[in-house]
Scaffold this motif. Structure first.
Motif, mmCIF file in Angstrom:
data_model
loop_
_atom_site.group_PDB
_atom_site.id
_atom_site.type_symbol
_atom_site.label_atom_id
_atom_site.label_comp_id
_atom_site.label_asym_id
_atom_site.label_seq_id
_atom_site.Cartn_x
_atom_site.Cartn_y
_atom_site.Cartn_z
ATOM 1 N N VAL A 1 29.067 42.329 48.568
ATOM 2 C CA VAL A 1 30.406 42.862 48.601
ATOM 3 C C VAL A 1 30.933 42.650 47.155
ATOM 4 N N SER A 2 31.000 44.561 46.636
ATOM 5 C CA SER A 2 30.810 44.944 45.071
ATOM 6 C C SER A 2 32.036 45.794 45.099
ATOM 7 N N PHE A 3 33.249 45.811 43.933
ATOM 8 C CA PHE A 3 34.563 46.475 43.930
ATOM 9 C C PHE A 3 34.532 46.851 42.475
ATOM 10 N N ARG A 4 34.851 48.559 42.261
ATOM 11 C CA ARG A 4 34.530 48.889 40.288
ATOM 12 C C ARG A 4 35.400 49.501 40.761
ATOM 13 N N ALA A 5 36.477 49.398 39.658
ATOM 14 C CA ALA A 5 37.999 50.702 39.172
ATOM 15 C C ALA A 5 37.152 50.898 37.935
ATOM 16 N N LYS A 6 37.057 52.573 37.126
ATOM 17 C CA LYS A 6 37.626 53.176 36.242
ATOM 18 C C LYS A 6 38.317 52.624 35.191
ATOM 19 N N GLU A 7 39.998 52.315 36.219
ATOM 20 C CA GLU A 7 40.923 52.130 35.109
ATOM 21 C C GLU A 7 42.231 51.693 35.876
ATOM 22 N N ILE A 8 43.265 50.948 35.740
ATOM 23 C CA ILE A 8 43.512 50.559 35.988
ATOM 24 C C ILE A 8 44.688 49.520 35.317
ATOM 25 N N ASN A 9 46.128 50.115 35.560
ATOM 26 C CA ASN A 9 47.726 50.739 34.753
ATOM 27 C C ASN A 9 48.702 49.378 35.349
ATOM 28 N N SER A 10 48.990 48.644 34.703
ATOM 29 C CA SER A 10 50.356 47.697 35.094
ATOM 30 C C SER A 10 51.223 47.603 34.018
ATOM 31 N N ASP A 11 52.592 46.951 34.578
ATOM 32 C CA ASP A 11 53.633 46.665 33.534
ATOM 33 C C ASP A 11 53.154 45.389 32.396
#
Length: 220
Positions: A6-16
């Motif tokens: 099981v794989s998960f990829r995110a190019k960019e995550i922005n939060s506070d």
């Protein structure tokens, strides 16, 4: 059922609180079950998991050996004469040698059936996909995989669900064969316990092959 790789990829995550780029998470397996039965005490049992019960049976119903050969010729220390109370160069006795030969024979059978199951499962997954449902008779069959359920504690719903079961079988056969190597085991009852384990693994492998060919190829 367990899901592999099981794989998960995110190019960019922005939060506070943070900004994350090129995040990659990989999980070996996720275990998910959708059936109501309580998990038993030994899912995917290892070689020694049922040893105490095996010894209980073997001490009550003791093995009787009729050697077809007085020699051990397996390794380069021999040939070793095991007649009477003699021991081989590795310390093995005649009862242990006889039960070791039975273990090797059981592993040959289990490896053959499991190899066939692997070849068949790989083929039908390539042809029909890993999401092809396991269907051996629809609602007329109450328990579709009784051996895999009992031994592994899983309820296979797709062909892909059968892969971890075969992974388990192949791993156990390797460990059993390793125990037959020179000097690895010396107790005949422990060899016999491993014979029981090999027979159990053999039946799991055969069931996987049946599930695959009935579900994907429509075999009776």
């Amino acid at each position: 059922m367990s899901r592999k790789s099981v794989s998960f990829r995110a190019k960019e995550i922005n939060s506070d609180v943070a900004q994350i780029r090129d995040l990659a998470i990989s999980i070996g397996a996720v275990h998910e079950e959708r059936w109501d039965e309580t998990m038993g005490p030994t899912p995917f049992p290892g070689v020694s998991a049922l040893r105490s019960w095996d010894h209980h049976l073997l001490n009550r119903y003791k093995p009787f050996y009729l050697p077809f050969c007085d020699l051990c010729c397996i390794c380069t220390y021999g040939k070793c004469d095991l007649t009477g109370d003699k021991r081989g160069a590795c310390g093995i006795t005649m009862p242990a040698q006889q039960s070791r030969m039975v273990l090797i024979a059981a592993c040959i059978g289990a490896a053959t059936h499991t190899s066939h199951a692997r070849h068949l499962l790989s083929h039908v997954i390539e042809q029909f996909g890993s999401d092809c449902p396991v269907n051996v008779g629809g609602t007329s069959v109450e328990v579709e995989a009784p051996i895999s359920r009992l031994v592994c504690g899983v309820k296979p719903e797709t062909l892909g669900d059968l892969e971890p079961v075969l992974d388990y079988c192949e791993n156990q056969i390797t460990q059993l064969l390793a125990a037959a190597h020179t000097g690895q085991e010396g107790n005949n009852l422990d060899f016999e316990s491993k014979v029981f384990h090999a027979g159990m693994i053999d039946h799991v492998g055969m069931e996987v092959a049946d599930l695959a060919q009935v579900s994907a190829l429509g075999y009776p």
